[in-house]
Scaffold this motif. Structure first.
Motif, PDB file in Angstrom:
ATOM      1  N   MET A   1       0.815  -1.215   0.000  1.00  0.00           N
ATOM      2  CA  MET A   1       0.000   0.000   0.000  1.00  0.00           C
ATOM      3  C   MET A   1       0.849   1.267   0.000  1.00  0.00           C
ATOM      4  N   ILE A   2       1.893   1.271   0.831  1.00  0.00           N
ATOM      5  CA  ILE A   2       2.697   2.492   0.957  1.00  0.00           C
ATOM      6  C   ILE A   2       3.383   2.831  -0.353  1.00  0.00           C
ATOM      7  N   GLU A   3       3.729   1.809  -1.158  1.00  0.00           N
ATOM      8  CA  GLU A   3       4.381   2.094  -2.431  1.00  0.00           C
ATOM      9  C   GLU A   3       3.434   2.848  -3.373  1.00  0.00           C
ATOM     10  N   SER A   4       2.162   2.460  -3.403  1.00  0.00           N
ATOM     11  CA  SER A   4       1.177   3.139  -4.246  1.00  0.00           C
ATOM     12  C   SER A   4       0.950   4.568  -3.770  1.00  0.00           C
ATOM     13  N   ILE A   5       0.891   4.743  -2.468  1.00  0.00           N
ATOM     14  CA  ILE A   5       0.711   6.085  -1.898  1.00  0.00           C
ATOM     15  C   ILE A   5       1.883   6.979  -2.277  1.00  0.00           C
ATOM     16  N   ARG A   6       3.082   6.465  -2.146  1.00  0.00           N
ATOM     17  CA  ARG A   6       4.279   7.267  -2.446  1.00  0.00           C
ATOM     18  C   ARG A   6       4.366   7.592  -3.937  1.00  0.00           C
ATOM     19  N   ALA A   7       3.971   6.650  -4.787  1.00  0.00           N
ATOM     20  CA  ALA A   7       4.013   6.903  -6.231  1.00  0.00           C
ATOM     21  C   ALA A   7       3.025   8.003  -6.611  1.00  0.00           C
ATOM     22  N   SER A   8       1.825   7.961  -6.066  1.00  0.00           N
ATOM     23  CA  SER A   8       0.833   8.993  -6.357  1.00  0.00           C
ATOM     24  C   SER A   8       1.252  10.339  -5.789  1.00  0.00           C
ATOM     25  N   ALA A   9       1.798  10.319  -4.578  1.00  0.00           N
ATOM     26  CA  ALA A   9       2.250  11.567  -3.959  1.00  0.00           C
ATOM     27  C   ALA A   9       3.375  12.202  -4.765  1.00  0.00           C
ATOM     28  N   ALA A  10       4.288  11.386  -5.269  1.00  0.00           N
ATOM     29  CA  ALA A  10       5.398  11.923  -6.062  1.00  0.00           C
ATOM     30  C   ALA A  10       4.893  12.549  -7.356  1.00  0.00           C
ATOM     31  N   ALA A  11       3.916  11.911  -7.987  1.00  0.00           N
ATOM     32  CA  ALA A  11       3.358  12.445  -9.233  1.00  0.00           C
ATOM     33  C   ALA A  11       2.639  13.764  -8.982  1.00  0.00           C
ATOM     34  N   LEU A  12       1.903  13.853  -7.877  1.00  0.00           N
ATOM     35  CA  LEU A  12       1.184  15.087  -7.548  1.00  0.00           C
ATOM     36  C   LEU A  12       2.151  16.176  -7.094  1.00  0.00           C
ATOM     37  N   GLN A  13       3.174  15.777  -6.345  1.00  0.00           N
ATOM     38  CA  GLN A  13       4.158  16.737  -5.848  1.00  0.00           C
ATOM     39  C   GLN A  13       4.826  17.504  -6.983  1.00  0.00           C
ATOM     40  N   ALA A  14       4.992  16.853  -8.116  1.00  0.00           N
ATOM     41  CA  ALA A  14       5.644  17.501  -9.257  1.00  0.00           C
ATOM     42  C   ALA A  14       4.873  18.726  -9.745  1.00  0.00           C
ATOM     43  N   HIS A  15       3.581  18.800  -9.419  1.00  0.00           N
ATOM     44  CA  HIS A  15       2.751  19.926  -9.853  1.00  0.00           C
ATOM     45  C   HIS A  15       2.618  21.008  -8.780  1.00  0.00           C
ATOM     46  N   LEU A  16       3.019  20.702  -7.543  1.00  0.00           N
ATOM     47  CA  LEU A  16       2.730  21.599  -6.427  1.00  0.00           C
ATOM     48  C   LEU A  16       3.825  22.643  -6.252  1.00  0.00           C
ATOM     49  N   PRO A  17       3.450  23.899  -5.986  1.00  0.00           N
ATOM     50  CA  PRO A  17       4.446  24.948  -5.800  1.00  0.00           C
ATOM     51  C   PRO A  17       5.229  24.819  -4.499  1.00  0.00           C
ATOM     52  N   GLN A  18       4.626  24.194  -3.481  1.00  0.00           N
ATOM     53  CA  GLN A  18       5.286  24.012  -2.195  1.00  0.00           C
ATOM     54  C   GLN A  18       4.590  22.903  -1.421  1.00  0.00           C
ATOM     55  N   GLN A  19       5.198  22.482  -0.318  1.00  0.00           N
ATOM     56  CA  GLN A  19       4.621  21.417   0.499  1.00  0.00           C
ATOM     57  C   GLN A  19       3.404  21.936   1.245  1.00  0.00           C
TER      58      GLN A  19
END
Length: 270
Positions: A1-19
């Protein structure tokens, strides 16, 4: 489960201006708050790996990141519902991704029916506790200890300090807040008058078709939670009239600015 969460978070993070520090889930008719963000960046759910698409009326189905009241936030402009056919794990998934992105405080909003007969249409209710009448739990199935514990305590799922803060902000703004218990109902049919009478006997003050799975997931992964219901109609049988989704959206639009002001005030005070 954590691998899927991290993959989605990384993809979304690429679009975000900041944390983001705060995550916000915007319910039916309440998505306008996302339009108030400074320097907004929008990402449709369909562009994030592992995410399902929201189909409910009044839900844009996208993330919007930006700043609100001086804080970096990430909004879900529309949520996923069990009645749409999404499994509970899919509903929990965005909450877990927001935690992985750095969110520590989760603010949930929803449109709800008033079960407490002392409530009025247009009232705001801070959720103190909930009753899960959806028939399922998002933690069912294999547990990943990297996400949260096998057995999740729900005693303080609705963070007391955040509830207190909401009332302090409301008092400064001159906004009257109700408080009570939210009952999560599967839907998509509205409840019957008999069910509403039963729910009132169980101690419910408001009823809706969302929020409970998200709060369970948030408690499981260690997020602080504030949840506010906008009472968009009195529940079945109270006013002796038929219920409609159009009425829910209309009242939500009418009272959205009051709720937006409250949420902005809470975030400013964090």
């Amino acid at each position: 489960m954590i691998e899927s969460i991290r993959a989605s978070a990384a993809a979304l993070q690429a679009h975000l201006p900041q944390q983001p520090a705060v995550g916000i889930v915007l319910g039916s008719g309440l998505g306008e708050l996302a339009e108030q963000l400074e320097q907004p960046v929008a990402v449709p759910y369909g562009e994030v790996p592992g995410f399902a698409q929201s189909t409910a009326p009044g839900h844009a189905g996208r993330f919007v990141a930006g700043r609100l009241a001086g804080k970096p936030v990430l909004c879900m402009q529309g949520r996923l519902h069990f009645y749409e056919g999404h499994p509970m794990q899919a509903i929990a998934f965005p909450i877990r991704v927001m935690k992985e992105l750095g969110v520590r405080t989760l603010i949930l909003t929803n449109a709800a029916g008033g079960v407490n007969t002392s409530f009025s249409v247009g009232d705001l209710m801070v959720i103190e506790d909930h009753i899960n009448f959806m028939g399922q739990n998002p933690l069912t199935g294999p547990n990943d200890e990297a996400v949260g514990p096998r057995f999740c305590d729900m005693t303080f799922a609705y963070t007391p300090a955040l509830r207190q803060l909401a009332f302090q902000v409301a008092a400064r703004q001159g906004v009257t807040l109700q408080k009570g218990v939210y009952l999560g109902y599967m839907g998509p049919s509205y409840e019957t008058p008999a069910e509403i009478r039963a729910f009132r006997a169980l101690g419910a003050d408001a009823v809706g078709m969302s929020t409970v799975p998200e709060v369970i997931a948030a408690s499981h992964c260690g997020l602080d939670v504030l949840a506010v219901s906008l009472i968009t109609n009195m529940a079945a049988g109270i006013e002796k009239k038929k219920l409609s989704g159009e009425e829910v959206i209309e009242i939500a639009n009418r009272r959205a600015q009051v709720l937006q002001g409250l949420i902005s005030g809470v975030i400013a005070a964090l």
